[in-house]
Write a protein that holds these residues in place. Structure first.
Motif, PDB file in Angstrom:
ATOM      1  N   GLN A  51       0.829  -1.203   0.000  1.00 37.37           N
ATOM      2  CA  GLN A  51       0.000   0.000   0.000  1.00 37.37           C
ATOM      3  C   GLN A  51       0.868   1.258   0.000  1.00 37.37           C
ATOM      4  O   GLN A  51       1.826   1.341   0.756  1.00 37.37           O
ATOM      5  CB  GLN A  51      -0.918   0.021   1.218  1.00 37.37           C
ATOM      6  N   THR A  53       0.645   5.559   0.149  1.00 37.19           N
ATOM      7  CA  THR A  53      -0.137   6.750   0.458  1.00 37.19           C
ATOM      8  C   THR A  53       0.500   7.939  -0.257  1.00 37.19           C
ATOM      9  O   THR A  53       1.726   8.062  -0.299  1.00 37.19           O
ATOM     10  CB  THR A  53      -0.176   7.005   1.974  1.00 37.19           C
ATOM     11  N   SER A  94      -1.644  -1.266  -4.219  1.00 35.28           N
ATOM     12  CA  SER A  94      -2.830  -0.593  -3.696  1.00 35.28           C
ATOM     13  C   SER A  94      -2.473   0.815  -3.236  1.00 35.28           C
ATOM     14  O   SER A  94      -1.342   1.074  -2.824  1.00 35.28           O
ATOM     15  CB  SER A  94      -3.396  -1.380  -2.509  1.00 35.28           C
ATOM     16  N   THR A  96      -4.010   4.259  -0.790  1.00 36.29           N
ATOM     17  CA  THR A  96      -4.878   4.579   0.341  1.00 36.29           C
ATOM     18  C   THR A  96      -5.497   5.971   0.139  1.00 36.29           C
ATOM     19  O   THR A  96      -5.090   6.716  -0.744  1.00 36.29           O
ATOM     20  CB  THR A  96      -4.107   4.552   1.667  1.00 36.29           C
ATOM     21  N   LYS A  97      -6.495   6.288   0.977  1.00 36.28           N
ATOM     22  CA  LYS A  97      -7.149   7.597   0.992  1.00 36.28           C
ATOM     23  C   LYS A  97      -7.773   7.959  -0.361  1.00 36.28           C
ATOM     24  O   LYS A  97      -7.422   8.963  -0.985  1.00 36.28           O
ATOM     25  CB  LYS A  97      -6.164   8.681   1.430  1.00 36.28           C
ATOM     26  N   TYR A 171      -7.887   1.075  -4.339  1.00 30.96           N
ATOM     27  CA  TYR A 171      -7.655   1.731  -3.052  1.00 30.96           C
ATOM     28  C   TYR A 171      -8.124   0.831  -1.912  1.00 30.96           C
ATOM     29  O   TYR A 171      -9.091   0.068  -2.053  1.00 30.96           O
ATOM     30  CB  TYR A 171      -8.422   3.052  -2.973  1.00 30.96           C
ATOM     31  N   GLY A 173      -9.387   1.181   2.016  1.00 29.59           N
ATOM     32  CA  GLY A 173      -9.818   2.057   3.096  1.00 29.59           C
ATOM     33  C   GLY A 173      -9.880   1.305   4.408  1.00 29.59           C
ATOM     34  O   GLY A 173      -9.514   0.127   4.490  1.00 29.59           O
ATOM     35  N   ASP A 174     -10.374   1.962   5.440  1.00 27.84           N
ATOM     36  CA  ASP A 174     -10.453   1.323   6.748  1.00 27.84           C
ATOM     37  C   ASP A 174     -11.410   0.143   6.746  1.00 27.84           C
ATOM     38  O   ASP A 174     -11.138  -0.883   7.367  1.00 27.84           O
ATOM     39  CB  ASP A 174     -10.890   2.342   7.806  1.00 27.84           C
TER      40      ASP A 174
END
Length: 456
Positions: A51, A53, A94, A96-97, A171, A173-174
């Motif tokens: 991942q 960011t 991947s 994030t955000k 992406y 996410g949580d």
């Protein structure tokens, strides 16, 4: 791996920033000190579990990742370089955000474990994207289901064909996974047929079937089976004299491998008999052709090949596979169409026509009169070229064992809408209460598409 000019990045330190060169070697991204080129300082595997960011703002331009379970590090570079890097990495890792890059506008479709939203890219307000949102709760720490998502991503990133959607980014996410794809504008073939008040002109059927076979032939050239060809997964965009067709929903798609064991999957009424009666975990690309034959039949007659009052009845008829095409002559279906349909619906997959051979069938060389009741569609340039080149050429298990995902055209409860972004409609932020009150009226304005769940 795509080649690009060397990208330089740096890590900020109190005394002196450290410079690194970004390189790709053996499915890894490496950051290397220019003074020690043979000894990478940081190594990131290029797979969907990795991942990254991003910070791409007027004040900060950097990317970061976990270098160890407890250490997350930022690396800074020119924004133009990072945009290039992000584009390349979108096919391998991947991000994030997702809320930093996309904004939801409309809900489009529902599936058993996913939702599809049209989204706008914030950087340029381009609305040519959709996001398939898969809840992590639906995966429930299942290695098989997670691998199913990765398999879907590995297939999507290979696609480069006008009849197939373009993959953009993935992406994490949580609580949700987000697959960003090209937005295929138009309506489903199922909706198109339902709205018609007359039989389709055969010339239009030629065009639709030609485009469908072009996309499937391309998939099969990559040894990929779609496994869920049906009118709901075929999107048409008809404008004046041109038709654009996209085959969507690759949640059940699989790349054939010599020792890969396959499962039952598909939609009742469109599943090849060898899948319904599966015994040894083996079937091939021919199963997609049978499904196309079922679609072809519906185009010709505006009714399903396998019928029933319930899904179980449809599946039972599908399993028996008792097909009688003799009555097609009575309703003036062209003999070339009957012949092609018969070759697609052969119960024995070894006798079924291949996609590339179907594209050379005499059905596509026959000039039918265009009815004034229908939109006069013209053939694509590729088909016209093909026609000119060919003008001188002669030419006992329980029904519930199959994996089925039934389409649900209702909006999800508001508390199930992903929280990856603030919800918008027509560019305006709205509250959840407002959305709840307006969901029923809004729901009917948009075409919904089925999103099948991923399986092996």
């Amino acid at each position: 791996m795509q080649m690009f000019e060397l990208i330089i990045c740096y890590r900020k330190h109190l005394i002196a920033d450290q410079i690194y060169e970004i390189r790709f070697t053996d499915n890894t991204l490496t950051l290397t000190n220019p003074k020690r080129p043979d000894t990478p300082k940081y190594i990131l595997p290029l797979n969907w579990s990795s991942q990254i960011t991003w910070q791409l703002t007027p004040k900060e331009n950097a990317f970061g990742f976990w270098t160890s379970p407890k250490k997350f590090k930022w690396f800074h570079a020119k924004q133009s370089d990072l945009l290039i890097l992000k584009k390349i990495l979108s096919k391998f890792v991947s991000f994030t955000k997702v809320q930093d890059f996309y904004e939801a506008t409309e809900h489009l479709a529902s599936g058993s474990n996913s939702q599809v939203y049209q989204v706008v890219r914030k950087s340029d307000k381009n609305d040519n994207f959709v996001t398939k949102c898969i809840t992590k709760e639906a995966i429930q720490n299942s290695v098989e289901k997670m691998n199913g998502i990765f398999d879907e991503l590995n297939i999507l990133k290979q696609l480069n064909h006008p009849n197939l959607p373009r993959f953009e980014e993935f992406y994490v996410g949580d609580g949700t996974y987000y697959i960003v794809l090209e937005y295929c504008r138009g309506q489903s073939l199922n909706s198109y047929i339902k709205e018609l008040k007359h039989q389709l002109n055969v010339r239009i059927i030629q065009n639709i079937l030609w485009e469908l076979l072009q996309g499937i032939a391309y998939l099969h050239s990559l040894n990929i089976m779609h496994r869920d060809i049906k009118p709901e997964n075929i999107i048409l965009n008809i404008q004046e004299k041109k038709i654009d067709l996209k085959i969507v929903d690759f949640g059940l798609s699989v790349k054939l491998e010599p020792k890969k064991e396959l499962k039952k999957c598909g939609t009742p009424g469109y599943v090849a008999p060898e899948i319904i009666n599966l015994k040894n975990g083996k079937y091939g690309l021919e199963s997609d052709i049978f499904s196309i034959g079922c679609v072809f039949y519906k185009l010709l007659l505006r009714k399903d090949l396998f019928q029933g009052e319930t899904q179980n009845e449809i599946l039972s008829a599908n399993r028996r596979c008792q097909i009688n095409l003799q009555n097609l002559s009575l309703i003036h279906i062209p003999i070339t169409a009957q012949n092609l349909l018969s070759e697609m619906l052969q119960e024995d997959p070894r006798l079924r026509i291949k996609a590339t051979s179907a594209l050379q069938h005499s059905f596509f060389r026959e000039n039918f009169r265009i009815s004034t009741r229908n939109i006069p569609l013209t053939f694509s340039n590729n088909r016209a070229s093909f026609l000119s080149q060919k003008s001188n050429t002669k030419h006992q298990q329980s029904d519930d064992e199959i994996v089925v995902d039934y389409f649900n055209n209702e909006l999800p409860p508001i508390n199930q809408i992903p929280v990856f972004l603030e919800y918008h409609k027509n560019g305006q932020k709205i509250s959840q209460n407002q959305e709840n009150l307006n969901s029923q009226s809004t729901d009917s304005k948009f075409m919904f598409r089925n999103v099948s769940k991923s399986t092996g």
